[in-house]
Write an enzyme that holds these catalytic residues in place. Structure first.
Site, mmCIF file in Angstrom:
data_model
loop_
_atom_site.group_PDB
_atom_site.id
_atom_site.type_symbol
_atom_site.label_atom_id
_atom_site.label_comp_id
_atom_site.label_asym_id
_atom_site.label_seq_id
_atom_site.Cartn_x
_atom_site.Cartn_y
_atom_site.Cartn_z
ATOM 1 C CE LYS A 67 -3.811 2.492 0.882
ATOM 2 N NZ LYS A 67 -4.697 2.165 2.009
ATOM 3 C CG LEU A 68 3.397 2.413 -2.176
ATOM 4 C CD1 LEU A 68 4.147 2.521 -3.491
ATOM 5 C CD2 LEU A 68 4.335 2.604 -1.000
ATOM 6 C CB SER A 69 0.803 8.199 -0.175
ATOM 7 O OG SER A 69 0.684 8.019 1.219
ATOM 8 C CB THR A 118 -2.276 11.397 -0.914
ATOM 9 O OG1 THR A 118 -1.696 10.283 -1.610
ATOM 10 C CG2 THR A 118 -3.217 12.129 -1.857
ATOM 11 C CB ALA A 119 -2.432 13.974 3.965
ATOM 12 C CG HIS A 174 -5.522 6.930 8.540
ATOM 13 N ND1 HIS A 174 -5.788 6.608 7.234
ATOM 14 C CD2 HIS A 174 -4.176 6.779 8.683
ATOM 15 C CE1 HIS A 174 -4.669 6.276 6.617
ATOM 16 N NE2 HIS A 174 -3.673 6.370 7.468
#
Length: 262
Positions: free
Chosen positions: A55-57, A109-110, A148
């Protein structure tokens, strides 16, 4: 075939991968050495090429696309699910550029969405996402970018929303918000990549078949979260795009990549 697999301990990821890594579905000869880590740790590992599947941004995609391909299943992408900028004291949008802002990792990404909305804001403090609320409360930072489950808890702590950056992205681009996806090493055979993509899809379908019941696997990894918040988390970040990004999802990812280049 044994693969190293990384994803976060958050309910959306454990919900998606539970059946796959715990043999609740037929894995067709695949087995997994799993690593549950904060997404920024996974981002940094991917830059090093550490895991086979991770899983990655989406924000880190440009840095790893020579090593990894994006799978169609398992992504966190949607509408109304973006990061929030929050503060303890009232703050105008004009104020933000001069404030200290806690962010949940440079490659997230945030952080990219925050930078798109506030390009002049340079005074950033990198923190683990779960520490940001308290950092704002105790004055370590003037404001913070939360992701989250903190989306569901910040108001209970007396914190205020300055901006919904996902909403800003949707309004300015028309696209859903691409937060994170599942990536696989390019040196793995294309047919194996396709098989794994389908297995992730099946794993999520299995989770949905039992929902709203939450498995022990999901509950054991959720950090001090009650079941209602776990379900809110899953409902927000797991959706049709998680089953298959499709044309709309890929278009949103491409738009974010273009913004990152700019």
């Amino acid at each position: 075939m044994n693969l190293t697999l990384g994803f976060s301990p958050c309910p959306n990821d454990t919900f998606i991968f539970d059946a796959l890594v715990n043999n609740k579905i037929n894995t067709d000869g695949f087995s997994f050495d799993t690593h549950l880590e904060d997404v920024e740790t996974l981002n940094n590992w991917a830059i090093q090429g550490k895991l086979d599947v991770t899983k990655l941004s989406f924000a880190v995609y440009l840095k790893v696309r020579d090593q990894y391909d994006l799978l169609n299943s398992g992504s966190a992408l949607g509408r109304g699910c973006g990061p929030l900028l929050i503060s303890k004291e009232p703050m105008t949008l004009e104020d933000v550029k001069n404030k200290t802002i806690a962010i949940p990792g440079e490659n997230t990404t945030a952080n990219l969405l925050f930078s798109i909305a506030f390009p002049e804001a340079k005074n950033k403090k990198i923190m683990v996402f779960s520490e940001i609320e308290n950092a704002v409360l105790n004055g370590e930072a003037d404001a913070g970018v939360i992701i989250h489950e903190n989306r569901f808890t910040y108001q209970l702590k007396g914190l205020k929303k300055v901006m919904d950056m996902g909403e800003y992205w949707e309004q300015t681009t028309g696209n859903p918000i691409p937060l994170g996806g599942i990536f696989i090493k390019k040196d793995i055979a294309p047919e194996k990549r396709a098989e794994l993509d389908q297995l992730i899809h099946q794993s999520l379908q299995h989770a949905y078949s039992e929902y709203p019941v939450l498995s022990d696997y999901v509950k054991s990894h959720a950090q001090e979260m009650d079941e209602q918040v776990m379900r809110q988390h899953i409902d927000l970040y797991v959706n049709q795009f998680s089953l298959d990004l499709g044309e709309e999802g890929h278009r949103a990812v491409d738009a974010l990549m273009a913004a990152a280049r700019r």
